[in-house]
Enzyme design. Sequence first.
Site, PDB file in Angstrom:
ATOM      1  N   GLU A 151       0.847  -1.193   0.000  1.00 49.62           N
ATOM      2  CA  GLU A 151       0.000   0.000   0.000  1.00 49.62           C
ATOM      3  C   GLU A 151       0.886   1.248   0.000  1.00 49.62           C
ATOM      4  O   GLU A 151       1.893   1.309   0.698  1.00 49.62           O
ATOM      5  CB  GLU A 151      -0.874  -0.008   1.269  1.00 49.62           C
ATOM      6  CG  GLU A 151      -1.848   1.160   1.337  1.00 49.62           C
ATOM      7  CD  GLU A 151      -2.736   1.130   2.593  1.00 49.62           C
ATOM      8  OE1 GLU A 151      -2.330   0.526   3.612  1.00 49.62           O
ATOM      9  OE2 GLU A 151      -3.827   1.724   2.547  1.00 49.62           O
TER      10      GLU A 151
ATOM     11  N   LYS B  36      -9.623   1.988  -2.653  1.00 50.68           N
ATOM     12  CA  LYS B  36      -9.932   1.511  -1.295  1.00 50.68           C
ATOM     13  C   LYS B  36     -11.357   1.914  -0.920  1.00 50.68           C
ATOM     14  O   LYS B  36     -11.710   3.106  -0.966  1.00 50.68           O
ATOM     15  CB  LYS B  36      -8.929   2.124  -0.327  1.00 50.68           C
ATOM     16  CG  LYS B  36      -8.971   1.568   1.075  1.00 50.68           C
ATOM     17  CD  LYS B  36      -7.872   2.251   1.887  1.00 50.68           C
ATOM     18  CE  LYS B  36      -7.558   1.581   3.184  1.00 50.68           C
ATOM     19  NZ  LYS B  36      -6.414   2.210   3.856  1.00 50.68           N
TER      20      LYS B  36
ATOM     21  N   CYS C  17      -5.793  -2.939   2.441  1.00 47.71           N
ATOM     22  CA  CYS C  17      -5.607  -2.792   3.877  1.00 47.71           C
ATOM     23  C   CYS C  17      -6.898  -2.896   4.703  1.00 47.71           C
ATOM     24  O   CYS C  17      -7.419  -3.984   4.875  1.00 47.71           O
ATOM     25  CB  CYS C  17      -4.828  -1.508   4.163  1.00 47.71           C
ATOM     26  SG  CYS C  17      -3.967  -1.603   5.761  1.00 47.71           S
TER      27      CYS C  17
HETATM   28  O1  LIG Z   1      -7.117  -2.072   9.967  1.00 49.21           O
HETATM   29  C1  LIG Z   1      -6.064  -1.725  10.502  1.00 49.21           C
HETATM   30  O2  LIG Z   1      -5.805  -1.983  11.660  1.00 49.21           O
HETATM   31  C2  LIG Z   1      -5.024  -1.003   9.721  1.00 49.21           C
HETATM   32  C3  LIG Z   1      -5.572  -0.440   8.448  1.00 49.21           C
HETATM   33  C4  LIG Z   1      -4.642   0.466   7.758  1.00 49.21           C
HETATM   34  O3  LIG Z   1      -3.559   0.752   8.205  1.00 49.21           O
HETATM   35  C5  LIG Z   1      -5.033   1.002   6.459  1.00 49.21           C
HETATM   36  O4  LIG Z   1      -6.155   0.808   6.035  1.00 49.21           O
HETATM   37  O5  LIG Z   1      -4.181   1.627   5.825  1.00 49.21           O
END
Ligand SMILES: O=C(O)CCC(=O)C(=O)O
Length: 268
Positions: A41, A110, A151
Amino acid sequence: MFKIALCQMMGSMDKEKSKEKAGAMVREAAENGAQVVALPEMWNCPYSNDYFRDYAEPEDGPSVKFLSDLARGNDIYLIGGSISELDDNKVYNTSFSFDRQGKRIGKHRKVHLFDIDVKGGIRFMESDTLSPGDKATVIDTEYCKIGVAICYDVRFPELSRKMALAGAKLIVLPAAFNLTTGPAHWDLTMRARALDNQVYFAAASPARDMDGVYQAYGSSCIATPWGEFLAKADEKETIVYGDIDLDYVEAIRQQLPLLKHRREEIYK
Ligand SMILES: O=C(O)CCC(=O)C(=O)O
């Protein structure tokens, strides 16, 4: 059967340096026989609201062209991690995917923005700067269908389920968990999404940079349809490899027919 590689690269404030690093790691992965390669990411942008807009590029910008050239030049499918994408003055966290000819075959914005406030841990409000996508993404490759999410998207089982029902046998997640939620939830969540959808689930994180603006958990990993880890990194820069065995996906789905045993009429 095909080989996937996850490039757990160390990011940088310097976009050109990040491109060089991504280029070198993808080349190494391809030389080692990977046919599908994924980046993390925000691989070319510091993971912070302070930078997303400054580093953002349109979909016909130089970073997307760079990724397309990387796929073609290395004769691989590339899940291009995610980058900050500018469109109509809005900024998205977007993953572009390419085939061996460098043709763009997928674009995932996302869907679930990372807005959390964990006491004594981490506060992050992606929605201060980013806009959400509005669809699930499944790409077609010569091996199988591959779901792509980013993510925090992993925390919403409905999205992975939707991709599995659309035919995905592998889900790739460019991700960057942190040092609060990473130790608590990373392993469990990746294995759970693999197990409950009977897919391979591959998560590609940046390496951890304790001097950077964000400390990623690392731990890039591949979980099997049986819910075990096939491969898993620590926090350092590395490439994680795994063989994706599509016969094994079918075997698990036959032996333990979870997807067949669903009772949709009850869930509605
Ligand atoms: O869900 C999480 O704990 C981390 C998510 C995250 O860092 C993101 O979505 O970039």
